[in-house]
Design a protein around this motif. Structure first.
Motif, PDB file in Angstrom:
ATOM      1  N   ILE A 191       0.833  -1.195   0.000  1.00  0.00           N
ATOM      2  CA  ILE A 191       0.000   0.000   0.000  1.00  0.00           C
ATOM      3  C   ILE A 191       0.872   1.251   0.000  1.00  0.00           C
ATOM      4  CG2 ILE A 191      -1.844  -1.186   1.233  1.00  0.00           C
ATOM      5  CD1 ILE A 191      -0.950   0.251   3.778  1.00  0.00           C
ATOM      6  N   ASN A 192       0.285   2.358  -0.460  1.00  0.00           N
ATOM      7  CA  ASN A 192       1.014   3.615  -0.340  1.00  0.00           C
ATOM      8  C   ASN A 192       0.507   4.378   0.882  1.00  0.00           C
ATOM      9  OD1 ASN A 192      -1.439   4.606  -1.316  1.00  0.00           O
ATOM     10  ND2 ASN A 192      -0.446   6.229  -2.483  1.00  0.00           N
ATOM     11  N   GLU A 193       1.141   5.487   1.161  1.00  0.00           N
ATOM     12  CA  GLU A 193       0.852   6.219   2.396  1.00  0.00           C
ATOM     13  C   GLU A 193      -0.529   6.867   2.403  1.00  0.00           C
ATOM     14  OE1 GLU A 193       2.836   8.986  -0.535  1.00  0.00           O
ATOM     15  OE2 GLU A 193       3.108   6.905   0.152  1.00  0.00           O
ATOM     16  N   SER A 194      -1.201   6.911   1.243  1.00  0.00           N
ATOM     17  CA  SER A 194      -2.504   7.573   1.162  1.00  0.00           C
ATOM     18  C   SER A 194      -3.662   6.666   1.560  1.00  0.00           C
ATOM     19  CB  SER A 194      -2.744   8.084  -0.267  1.00  0.00           C
ATOM     20  OG  SER A 194      -1.775   9.037  -0.632  1.00  0.00           O
ATOM     21  N   LEU A 195      -3.442   5.361   1.593  1.00  0.00           N
ATOM     22  CA  LEU A 195      -4.575   4.454   1.773  1.00  0.00           C
ATOM     23  C   LEU A 195      -5.319   4.699   3.084  1.00  0.00           C
ATOM     24  CD1 LEU A 195      -6.258   2.061   0.796  1.00  0.00           C
ATOM     25  CD2 LEU A 195      -4.692   0.567   2.047  1.00  0.00           C
ATOM     26  N   LEU A 196      -4.625   4.689   4.200  1.00  0.00           N
ATOM     27  CA  LEU A 196      -5.314   4.819   5.485  1.00  0.00           C
ATOM     28  C   LEU A 196      -6.001   6.185   5.632  1.00  0.00           C
ATOM     29  CD1 LEU A 196      -2.954   2.946   7.968  1.00  0.00           C
ATOM     30  CD2 LEU A 196      -4.727   2.068   6.446  1.00  0.00           C
ATOM     31  N   PRO A 197      -5.375   7.301   5.232  1.00  0.00           N
ATOM     32  CA  PRO A 197      -6.117   8.573   5.279  1.00  0.00           C
ATOM     33  C   PRO A 197      -7.354   8.584   4.388  1.00  0.00           C
ATOM     34  CG  PRO A 197      -3.758   8.990   5.175  1.00  0.00           C
ATOM     35  CD  PRO A 197      -3.940   7.518   4.948  1.00  0.00           C
ATOM     36  N   VAL A 198      -7.278   7.976   3.204  1.00  0.00           N
ATOM     37  CA  VAL A 198      -8.451   7.932   2.327  1.00  0.00           C
ATOM     38  C   VAL A 198      -9.579   7.140   2.989  1.00  0.00           C
ATOM     39  CG1 VAL A 198      -9.345   6.925   0.175  1.00  0.00           C
ATOM     40  CG2 VAL A 198      -7.264   8.309   0.139  1.00  0.00           C
ATOM     41  N   LEU A 199      -9.243   6.029   3.616  1.00  0.00           N
ATOM     42  CA  LEU A 199     -10.250   5.205   4.283  1.00  0.00           C
ATOM     43  C   LEU A 199     -10.648   5.760   5.646  1.00  0.00           C
ATOM     44  CD1 LEU A 199      -8.898   1.616   3.485  1.00  0.00           C
ATOM     45  CD2 LEU A 199     -10.667   2.904   2.264  1.00  0.00           C
ATOM     46  N   ARG A 200      -9.927   6.760   6.124  1.00  0.00           N
ATOM     47  CA  ARG A 200     -10.144   7.346   7.449  1.00  0.00           C
ATOM     48  C   ARG A 200      -9.948   6.302   8.545  1.00  0.00           C
ATOM     49  NH1 ARG A 200     -13.840  11.767   6.777  1.00  0.00           N
ATOM     50  NH2 ARG A 200     -12.930  13.111   5.173  1.00  0.00           N
ATOM     51  N   VAL A 201      -8.839   5.584   8.442  1.00  0.00           N
ATOM     52  CA  VAL A 201      -8.521   4.550   9.416  1.00  0.00           C
ATOM     53  C   VAL A 201      -7.199   4.904  10.083  1.00  0.00           C
ATOM     54  CG1 VAL A 201      -7.932   2.118   9.744  1.00  0.00           C
ATOM     55  CG2 VAL A 201      -9.775   2.751   8.184  1.00  0.00           C
ATOM     56  N   THR A 202      -7.158   4.746  11.404  1.00  0.00           N
ATOM     57  CA  THR A 202      -5.943   4.977  12.180  1.00  0.00           C
ATOM     58  C   THR A 202      -5.515   3.654  12.801  1.00  0.00           C
ATOM     59  OG1 THR A 202      -6.645   7.224  12.711  1.00  0.00           O
ATOM     60  CG2 THR A 202      -4.927   6.266  14.100  1.00  0.00           C
ATOM     61  N   PRO A 203      -4.226   3.294  12.747  1.00  0.00           N
ATOM     62  CA  PRO A 203      -3.789   2.052  13.377  1.00  0.00           C
ATOM     63  C   PRO A 203      -4.170   2.000  14.853  1.00  0.00           C
ATOM     64  CG  PRO A 203      -2.048   2.925  11.977  1.00  0.00           C
ATOM     65  CD  PRO A 203      -3.119   3.984  12.047  1.00  0.00           C
ATOM     66  N   LEU A 204      -4.515   0.815  15.309  1.00  0.00           N
ATOM     67  CA  LEU A 204      -4.809   0.619  16.730  1.00  0.00           C
ATOM     68  C   LEU A 204      -3.577   0.890  17.573  1.00  0.00           C
ATOM     69  CD1 LEU A 204      -6.829  -0.455  18.903  1.00  0.00           C
ATOM     70  CD2 LEU A 204      -5.891  -2.736  18.452  1.00  0.00           C
ATOM     71  N   LEU A 205      -2.446   0.407  17.085  1.00  0.00           N
ATOM     72  CA  LEU A 205      -1.151   0.654  17.722  1.00  0.00           C
ATOM     73  C   LEU A 205      -0.189   1.170  16.662  1.00  0.00           C
ATOM     74  CD1 LEU A 205      -0.701  -2.627  19.837  1.00  0.00           C
ATOM     75  CD2 LEU A 205      -1.502  -0.408  20.671  1.00  0.00           C
ATOM     76  N   GLY A 206       0.712   2.025  17.044  1.00  0.00           N
ATOM     77  CA  GLY A 206       1.747   2.466  16.123  1.00  0.00           C
ATOM     78  C   GLY A 206       1.258   3.513  15.145  1.00  0.00           C
ATOM     79  N   ARG A 207       1.764   3.451  13.907  1.00  0.00           N
ATOM     80  CA  ARG A 207       1.545   4.516  12.934  1.00  0.00           C
ATOM     81  C   ARG A 207       1.386   3.960  11.527  1.00  0.00           C
ATOM     82  NH1 ARG A 207       6.093   4.845   9.925  1.00  0.00           N
ATOM     83  NH2 ARG A 207       8.061   4.089  10.834  1.00  0.00           N
ATOM     84  N   ASN A 208       1.124   4.876  10.603  1.00  0.00           N
ATOM     85  CA  ASN A 208       0.972   4.545   9.189  1.00  0.00           C
ATOM     86  C   ASN A 208       2.342   4.509   8.501  1.00  0.00           C
ATOM     87  OD1 ASN A 208      -0.209   4.111   6.668  1.00  0.00           O
ATOM     88  ND2 ASN A 208      -0.605   6.280   6.307  1.00  0.00           N
TER      89      ASN A 208
END
Length: 347
Positions: A191-208
């Protein structure tokens, strides 16, 4: 509740109430008969006159019981008892009837549950109605819905005016997890760095994943919640630890939420998507899935029109590889359920 208890108590005493009603009717008729005898009528004339004046006693009793609300219940109980006797006399038919009802109710409930889960329930992402999937189309090659190339993705991202952002994923990235414990083959995605912001998802632990890690093809990984619990006993200290994937050390930078499922519920690990230079130069390599989030107020029709304009511009600039290609903008839920939507609705 007091009214319900009152009616139930009356229902349980219905036999006594019926006897009381019959006695009350007989008492009324007897009183009227005595009054007529005292006025000089014979006992036979007095009894007939009293009943004539009172009316049909049987009908009056039945109407009174109906007002009590018992008659309908008594009829229902009689029907149930008759049905039970009929089924008891024909046990084979009874078994078939019960099984048919059970299968019908069970199948209907199961199908509705599946339809609700697959087609009706929203995707597990905030404001999921604004999520769309982007596909390459090539009608001349009979491809109405194909994967995306990185070069096209970068052009779409730079030129569009309808999306907050666009992300790209390579859904096939099988990774062998070795080291501590039994070796395990994991279904993963790049995945690229945009996926989680586009989906509006934040890791439970740690970071993207960061853009720098994607550009350098860094050896970092995000774990699914299920993999974290199954393989690492849900240890929160997993972030920052090193695991071995395909024989290379990778730093665990985060754990995804329990409900996160992307691209499918089988994916358990995500690593950075490195953009191969040759695919950027030659504009080949259609191996990726792209998802975008619509800007607020932008309709699907407006997004499609904007992407059609961009696709036509790309085709003019790169006719040797992009002639006849377009872009399909499709609601993300429709993309995920398209193959099963019509069969499920038919069932």
């Amino acid at each position: 509740m007091p009214g319900v208890r009152f009616h139930l108590a009356r229902l349980l005493r219905r036999r006594q109430a019926v006897r009381d009603l019959d006695e009350e009717i007989e008492a009324h008729l007897g009183l009227e008969t005595r009054e007529r005898i005292e006025r000089g009528e014979s006992p036979q004339q007095a009894a007939a006159g009293a009943r004539r004046e009172f009316g049909n006693a049987t009908l009056i009793a039945e109407l009174t019981r109906e007002q009590w609300g018992w008659v309908a219940l008594e009829r229902l109980l009689r029907d149930v008892a008759h049905g039970a006797r009929t089924l008891r006399r024909t046990p084979g038919f009874a078994v078939v009837a019960v099984l048919t009802l059970a299968l019908g109710i069970g199948a209907g409930t199961a199908i509705f549950s599946v339809v609700h889960t697959v087609l009706l329930r929203p995707l597990p992402f905030p404001e999921s109605e604004r999520l769309v999937t982007l596909w390459t189309t090539a009608p001349e090659m009979n491809l109405p819905r194909a994967f995306v190339g990185i070069a096209n993705y970068l052009d779409w991202r730079a030129q569009n005016r309808v999306f907050e952002d666009i992300a790209i994923t390579r859904p096939i990235a099988n990774l062998n997890l070795t080291g501590q414990g039994t070796p395990e083959r994991l279904e993963g995605a790049r995945i690229n760095e945009s996926l989680l912001p586009v989906l509006r998802v934040t890791p439970l632990l740690g970071r993207n994943i960061t853009a720098r890690e994607r550009e350098t093809d860094a050896r970092v990984a995000l774990l699914s919640y299920g993999l974290w619990v199954r393989r690492f006993a849900g240890d929160p200290a997993i972030v920052g630890r090193t695991i071995r994937l395909n024989g290379s050390p990778h730093e665990v930078i985060g754990v995804m939420p329990r409900e996160f499922r992307y691209p499918t519920d089988r994916h358990e690990i995500w690593v950075p998507l490195y953009f191969p230079p040759d695919e950027l130069q030659t504009r080949i390599g259609y191996n990726y899935v792209s998802v975008a989030r619509l800007r607020r107020g932008v309709t699907l029709d407006k997004a499609r029109a904007d992407m059609d304009t961009i696709a036509a511009r790309i085709a003019r600039h790169y006719p040797e590889v992009s002639r006849g290609q377009g872009v399909r903008v499709e609601p993300m839920l429709e993309s995920l359920t398209g193959a099963v939507r019509e069969p499920l609705l038919a069932v």
